[in-house]
Write an enzyme that holds these catalytic residues in place. Structure first.
Site, PDB file in Angstrom:
ATOM      1  N   TYR A  67       0.820  -1.206   0.000  1.00 19.29           N
ATOM      2  CA  TYR A  67       0.000   0.000   0.000  1.00 19.29           C
ATOM      3  C   TYR A  67       0.850   1.251   0.000  1.00 19.29           C
ATOM      4  CZ  TYR A  67       0.735   0.985   5.032  1.00 19.29           C
ATOM      5  OH  TYR A  67       1.275   1.303   6.253  1.00 19.29           O
ATOM      6  N   ARG A 117       8.215   4.097  -4.630  1.00 19.65           N
ATOM      7  CA  ARG A 117       8.303   3.100  -3.548  1.00 19.65           C
ATOM      8  C   ARG A 117       7.320   1.967  -3.793  1.00 19.65           C
ATOM      9  NH1 ARG A 117       7.550   5.098   2.426  1.00 19.65           N
ATOM     10  NH2 ARG A 117       5.404   5.255   1.707  1.00 19.65           N
ATOM     11  N   LYS A 133       6.425  -2.067   1.930  1.00 17.52           N
ATOM     12  CA  LYS A 133       5.259  -1.473   2.586  1.00 17.52           C
ATOM     13  C   LYS A 133       4.047  -2.399   2.425  1.00 17.52           C
ATOM     14  CE  LYS A 133       3.134   3.095   3.202  1.00 17.52           C
ATOM     15  NZ  LYS A 133       3.273   3.140   4.663  1.00 17.52           N
ATOM     16  N   GLU A 187      11.579   2.518  14.460  1.00 16.06           N
ATOM     17  CA  GLU A 187      10.710   3.584  13.937  1.00 16.06           C
ATOM     18  C   GLU A 187       9.429   3.610  14.756  1.00 16.06           C
ATOM     19  OE1 GLU A 187       9.609   2.628   9.828  1.00 16.06           O
ATOM     20  OE2 GLU A 187       9.576   0.504  10.339  1.00 16.06           O
TER      21      GLU A 187
HETATM   22  N1  PDD Z   1       2.747   5.048   7.262  1.00 14.20           N
HETATM   23  N2  PDD Z   1       7.373   3.789   8.919  1.00 14.20           N
HETATM   24  C1  PDD Z   1       6.244   3.078   8.886  1.00 14.20           C
HETATM   25  C2  PDD Z   1       6.205   1.761   9.586  1.00 14.20           C
HETATM   26  C3  PDD Z   1       5.111   3.569   8.209  1.00 14.20           C
HETATM   27  O1  PDD Z   1       3.973   2.843   8.171  1.00 14.20           O
HETATM   28  C4  PDD Z   1       5.183   4.841   7.564  1.00 14.20           C
HETATM   29  C5  PDD Z   1       4.009   5.412   6.814  1.00 14.20           C
HETATM   30  C6  PDD Z   1       6.389   5.549   7.647  1.00 14.20           C
HETATM   31  C7  PDD Z   1       6.563   6.898   6.985  1.00 14.20           C
HETATM   32  O2  PDD Z   1       6.600   6.768   5.580  1.00 14.20           O
HETATM   33  P1  PDD Z   1       6.110   7.967   4.644  1.00 14.20           P
HETATM   34  O3  PDD Z   1       6.897   9.155   5.051  1.00 14.20           O
HETATM   35  O4  PDD Z   1       6.441   7.500   3.289  1.00 14.20           O
HETATM   36  O5  PDD Z   1       4.639   8.157   4.896  1.00 14.20           O
HETATM   37  C8  PDD Z   1       7.469   4.986   8.317  1.00 14.20           C
HETATM   38  C9  PDD Z   1       1.564   5.513   6.572  1.00 14.20           C
HETATM   39  C10 PDD Z   1       1.400   6.992   6.621  1.00 14.20           C
HETATM   40  C11 PDD Z   1       0.354   4.750   7.097  1.00 14.20           C
HETATM   41  O6  PDD Z   1       0.505   3.563   7.305  1.00 14.20           O
HETATM   42  O7  PDD Z   1      -0.729   5.335   7.255  1.00 14.20           O
END
Ligand code: PDD
Length: 284
Positions: free
Chosen positions: A33, A52, A148, A180
């Site tokens: 996703y 990505r 992801k 994280e």
């Molecule tokens: N989540 N780390 C994890 C585990 C995440 O699920 C996300 C993003 C990030 C940050 O990635 P980005 O900057 O590309 O959004 C880091 C999204 C926002 C979600 O699951 O809703």
């Protein structure tokens, strides 16, 4: 008003949108996703998310059912049809429906679903002015967090643990070091130096992270991409998280311990401003 969502080539009211009970996303979390934010009715860093997505699909030997150009059109169409000014577009691609078998099916059509979430006040949020509180929890996720995938049960459990503890989110710890946040990347600030974990298979390669680190370096801030311990975090001058849904969000408390003055720090505040300014300008 019912949302219009996109499912496998069709724009439909959400009540009419259906996917199979045999979908591997449902049965095996066999899907990936992306979440892209919308400001002023435009997409923030769409290219980063599209790239990505391609990588996540490739790592799982999955094909995208649409081209990157078509994907941009679908995002824009959904934003327009749902009148989104500030909010998010969620996109999910799974390996599709097939009789239940652990092996990947030979011929399954991937399932693609997109929907919007209106979030008025996303950029000017109360949380960003106050900062958020985090707790630490062990990181017991699988070893390919750089992909992801839609396996989000543990991050969900982490968010619930945070809520129960009166906090907003959880930072995950592996071998004493912060990986994280449940759905965001984690940072600390010591003096003039921003520290965030290096890229690898232990964390998601945040699209917001890449942009924020670029802006930080352009603003002559020091950046160290290395692991840090939770103890180091608790004694930091400030901390923050980044993600598509929170942009740059100050963290003011870790495991009940206040950071700095207990209010959002200057580095996080400045980076949020720069990020929002620059990304609004580049939005599509
Ligand atoms: N989540 N780390 C994890 C585990 C995440 O699920 C996300 C993003 C990030 C940050 O990635 P980005 O900057 O590309 O959004 C880091 C999204 C926002 C979600 O699951 O809703």
């Amino acid at each position: 008003m019912s949302r219009i969502v996109y499912v496998n080539g069709e724009y439909l009211p959400e009540e009419e949108a259906k996917v199979s009970v045999f979908d591997r996303g449902f049965l095996f979390a066999d899907g990936v996703y992306e979440v892209t934010s919308v400001l002023d009715g435009k997409l923030i860093d769409f290219d980063g998310h599209a790239k990505r997505l391609e990588r996540s699909l490739g790592e799982l030997e999955m094909e995208s059912p649409v081209t990157a150009e078509a994907l941009l059109e679908i995002h824009r169409e959904l934003v327009a049809r749902n009148g989104i000014d500030e909010g998010l577009v969620y996109l999910q691609i799974t390996r599709g429906a097939a009789d239940r078998d652990f092996a990947y099916p030979e011929a399954a059509e991937p399932t693609i679903v997109l929907f919007t979430q209106a979030k008025p006040g996303l950029a000017d949020s109360a949380a960003s002015r106050k900062g958020i509180k985090v707790i630490s929890i062990p990181d017991i996720r699988w070893g390919r967090r750089d992909i992801k995938t839609v396996q989000l049960l543990y991050p969900s459990m982490g968010k619930m643990a945070a809520k129960k503890a009166g906090a907003d989110d959880a930072w995950m710890i592996e071998d004493g070091e912060v990986t994280e946040g449940t759905s965001n990347n984690a940072y600390i600030v010591k003096g003039r130096t921003i520290v965030t974990r290096h890229l690898g298979t232990e964390i998601l390669h945040g699209i917001t992270r890449a942009a924020v680190l670029r802006f930080a370096r352009e603003a002559q801030m020091e950046v160290e991409e290395r692991a840090f311990t939770i103890e180091e975090a608790k004694s930091a001058d400030e901390a923050f998280i980044t993600s598509a849904s929170s942009f740059v969000m100050p963290v003011v408390e870790i495991d009940g311990q206040s950071l700095g003055t207990g209010a959002p720090g200057p580095v996080a505040t400045r980076l949020r401003e720069i990020y929002l300014d620059e990304m609004r300008k580049a939005a599509v």
